[in-house]
Design a protein around this motif. Structure first.
Motif, PDB file in Angstrom:
ATOM      1  N   LYS A   1       4.119   9.595  -3.700  1.00  0.00           N
ATOM      2  CA  LYS A   1       3.978  10.715  -4.652  1.00  0.00           C
ATOM      3  C   LYS A   1       5.288  11.489  -4.719  1.00  0.00           C
ATOM      4  CE  LYS A   1      -0.488  10.017  -5.355  1.00  0.00           C
ATOM      5  NZ  LYS A   1      -0.621   8.798  -4.519  1.00  0.00           N
TER       6      LYS A   1
ATOM      7  N   GLN B   1       0.491   9.872   5.907  1.00  0.00           N
ATOM      8  CA  GLN B   1      -0.595   9.053   6.435  1.00  0.00           C
ATOM      9  C   GLN B   1      -0.939   9.523   7.842  1.00  0.00           C
ATOM     10  OE1 GLN B   1      -0.348   4.829   5.943  1.00  0.00           O
ATOM     11  NE2 GLN B   1       0.753   4.956   3.993  1.00  0.00           N
TER      12      GLN B   1
ATOM     13  N   ALA C   1       2.403   1.932  -3.379  1.00  0.00           N
ATOM     14  CA  ALA C   1       1.415   2.394  -4.351  1.00  0.00           C
ATOM     15  C   ALA C   1       0.985   3.841  -4.095  1.00  0.00           C
ATOM     16  CB  ALA C   1       0.190   1.476  -4.324  1.00  0.00           C
ATOM     17  N   SER C   2       1.085   4.280  -2.846  1.00  0.00           N
ATOM     18  CA  SER C   2       0.594   5.624  -2.503  1.00  0.00           C
ATOM     19  C   SER C   2       1.679   6.693  -2.541  1.00  0.00           C
ATOM     20  CB  SER C   2      -0.050   5.599  -1.108  1.00  0.00           C
ATOM     21  OG  SER C   2       0.897   5.232  -0.122  1.00  0.00           O
TER      22      SER C   2
ATOM     23  N   ALA D   1       5.000   9.743   1.084  1.00  0.00           N
ATOM     24  CA  ALA D   1       3.566   9.580   1.325  1.00  0.00           C
ATOM     25  C   ALA D   1       3.258  10.071   2.729  1.00  0.00           C
ATOM     26  CB  ALA D   1       3.151   8.117   1.164  1.00  0.00           C
TER      27      ALA D   1
ATOM     28  N   ARG E   1      -5.740  -0.122  -6.816  1.00  0.00           N
ATOM     29  CA  ARG E   1      -6.597   0.897  -6.193  1.00  0.00           C
ATOM     30  C   ARG E   1      -5.807   1.795  -5.246  1.00  0.00           C
ATOM     31  NH1 ARG E   1     -11.766   2.300  -5.326  1.00  0.00           N
ATOM     32  NH2 ARG E   1     -12.430   2.980  -3.256  1.00  0.00           N
ATOM     33  N   HIS E   2      -4.835   1.227  -4.518  1.00  0.00           N
ATOM     34  CA  HIS E   2      -4.032   2.044  -3.613  1.00  0.00           C
ATOM     35  C   HIS E   2      -3.249   3.114  -4.375  1.00  0.00           C
ATOM     36  CE1 HIS E   2      -5.218  -0.422  -0.388  1.00  0.00           C
ATOM     37  NE2 HIS E   2      -4.347  -1.396  -0.530  1.00  0.00           N
ATOM     38  N   ALA E   3      -2.886   2.806  -5.613  1.00  0.00           N
ATOM     39  CA  ALA E   3      -2.125   3.768  -6.413  1.00  0.00           C
ATOM     40  C   ALA E   3      -3.021   4.853  -6.993  1.00  0.00           C
ATOM     41  CB  ALA E   3      -1.386   3.053  -7.542  1.00  0.00           C
ATOM     42  N   ASP E   4      -4.225   4.469  -7.417  1.00  0.00           N
ATOM     43  CA  ASP E   4      -5.137   5.437  -8.051  1.00  0.00           C
ATOM     44  C   ASP E   4      -6.557   4.884  -7.994  1.00  0.00           C
ATOM     45  OD1 ASP E   4      -6.503   7.246  -9.556  1.00  0.00           O
ATOM     46  OD2 ASP E   4      -5.207   7.112 -11.325  1.00  0.00           O
ATOM     47  N   HIS E   5      -7.381   5.458  -7.131  1.00  0.00           N
ATOM     48  CA  HIS E   5      -8.757   4.971  -6.983  1.00  0.00           C
ATOM     49  C   HIS E   5      -9.522   5.021  -8.300  1.00  0.00           C
ATOM     50  CE1 HIS E   5      -9.414   5.129  -2.362  1.00  0.00           C
ATOM     51  NE2 HIS E   5      -8.215   4.681  -2.668  1.00  0.00           N
TER      52      HIS E   5
ATOM     53  N   HIS F   1       0.846  -1.212   0.000  1.00  0.00           N
ATOM     54  CA  HIS F   1       0.000   0.000   0.000  1.00  0.00           C
ATOM     55  C   HIS F   1       0.872   1.249   0.000  1.00  0.00           C
ATOM     56  CE1 HIS F   1      -2.101   3.293   2.084  1.00  0.00           C
ATOM     57  NE2 HIS F   1      -3.164   2.872   1.427  1.00  0.00           N
ATOM     58  N   LEU F   2       1.927   1.247   0.811  1.00  0.00           N
ATOM     59  CA  LEU F   2       2.812   2.411   0.886  1.00  0.00           C
ATOM     60  C   LEU F   2       3.471   2.682  -0.460  1.00  0.00           C
ATOM     61  CD1 LEU F   2       4.222   4.597   2.560  1.00  0.00           C
ATOM     62  CD2 LEU F   2       5.930   2.880   3.208  1.00  0.00           C
TER      63      LEU F   2
END
Length: 417
Positions: A39, A54, A36-37, A52, A273-277, A33-34
């Motif tokens: 930026k 959180q 993928a999120s 990222a 999905r974690h990368a881009d909803h 998840h990390l």
């Protein structure tokens, strides 16, 4: 006392195994998840890292990832490895404790192959070691350069392994060994690839050198594969509680293939999905649902009661058993006398039969059959533990077995030892 020691040891080992697996799975899901999120952030050069933000537990966290080499490396470096090591080690000991040390109860099915305990143990452990060598060889070959190709080949190897295990072990033994093989791949990835590569990167940084980016890429590939294997492995590890999954050796390989593909698709959905909803691949849920539905139909077709529900003809009788090392194998108790057979038929066989008649039970619990004298003899040790020593069976004493009847079974078991 011996039976209680086996049970207590199994409980403690399973407890450790589950807790360690929770920690390993949790860290795997979190880091996927990390990743993928992450930026772009202005204070890290483009292509060299990302960050990222959180929020959790009332606090805010900024996490950064350096793709190759950070400007400095803290001495307080946390290594995520012991979750994986503890999970595999405790799982292997649990496998040996239950399936190898008590092979006559759980691993060897004379209707499949009449193995001695040593032969079954050597087959199981040897298959795990060989399976790792095959998997690692594929990953390091040109075939491993394609993620999609590697996934397809991996699924094929898993399916073939399930087929092979189903030809030599009991149904539950085949499924647990297939899961253990996949878990061995995962732990091997951490122990033999991910951690060694990370150590090489750290050593290069300490020398003031720029690490080989290929090391990180290879480690990331293996970590991603672990992530996709997680859900199928967990299901296979609890499969021994669900006899409809291992009711027929003919359906086991396809059920394993469908479960593995479906579990991987579910993880694929969340990783994207974690990368881009906005790019969430909702079709993955439909495909996974279809795969699990197909596995359900196969499981029904593999059980006597399920075949009746589907309107299919009864299964053909099992082929003659193959005897290996028969002089050394632990033989089951001789078929019990008629009065014991009648007692078990009246108190147990309504559930533990090829076609259970107890309302709500379609498959014999844990695949244990007690509907013939020979079957009762094969389950003598299980009867001693579950009925005589612990009174776990019948569950909640729903068939009202009396103490006198338990005494009859105890007397038979004493003479049968």
């Amino acid at each position: 006392m011996e039976s209680f020691v086996w049970e207590w040891g199994s409980l403690l080992l399973r407890w450790l195994h589950i807790v360690a697996a929770m920690a390993w799975i949790g860290s795997s899901f979190f880091f996927m998840h990390l990743d993928a999120s992450l930026k772009r952030t202005p204070d890290i050069p483009a292509g060299e890292g990302a960050a990222a933000w959180q929020v959790h537990g009332g606090g805010f966290y900024e996490m950064r990832k350096y793709f190759v080499a950070p400007a400095h490396l803290s001495e307080d470096l946390t290594w995520h490895k012991w979750q994986a090591y503890t999970t595999w080690l405790s799982g292997f000991v649990l496998l040996a404790w239950i399936y190898y040390a008590q092979s006559r109860l759980y691993l060897v099915d004379p209707a499949v192959m009449d193995l001695s305990a040593p032969a079954a143990t050597v087959l199981g452990i040897g298959a795990l070691a060989l399976g790792w060598l095959i998997y690692d060889g594929i990953c390091r070959s040109r075939l491993g350069e394609s993620e999609a190709g590697l996934a397809a080949i991996g699924l094929l190897v898993i399916t073939l392994a399930a087929f092979g295990f189903s030809q030599v072990f009991s149904g539950r033994g085949a499924l647990i060994h297939t899961g253990a093989l996949m878990a061995t791949w995962m732990a091997g990835n951490v122990f033999l690839v991910v951690i060694p590569n990370q150590r090489k990167v750290v050593a290069a940084l300490m020398r003031g050198e720029r690490p080989d980016p290929g090391l990180g890429k290879q480690a990331k590939q293996r970590s991603a594969q672990n992530n996709y294997l997680t859900l199928p492995v967990v299901l296979l590890m609890i499969s021994n509680h669900y006899p409809m999954l291992f009711g027929s050796k003919a359906t086991i390989p396809l059920i394993v293939a469908l479960i593995t593909a479906s579990g991987a698709l579910i993880r694929f959905f969340y990783n994207v999905r974690h990368a881009d909803h906005a790019r969430s691949p909702w079709w993955a849920w439909a495909a996974a649902s279809a795969g699990l539905a197909a596995a359900f139909v196969l499981a029904l077709a593999g059980s006597a009661g399920g075949r009746a529900v589907l309107g299919l003809p009864p299964q053909a009788e099992a082929a003659p058993t193959i005897a290996l090392a028969s002089a050394e194998r632990a033989l089951p108790a001789a078929p019990p006398p008629d009065h014991v057979v009648e007692l078990v038929a009246g108190r147990c066989a309504m559930c533990h039969a090829a076609e259970p008649v107890w309302d709500g039970i379609g498959v014999a619990p844990k695949g244990v059959l007690l509907d013939t004298a020979e079957a009762i003899g094969r389950q003598a040790e299980a009867i001693r533990r579950q009925v005589v020593l612990t009174h776990n069976m019948p569950p909640n004493n729903v068939t009202e077995m009396t103490e006198a009847e338990r005494g009859v079974l105890a007397a038979w078991l004493e003479t049968a030892r």
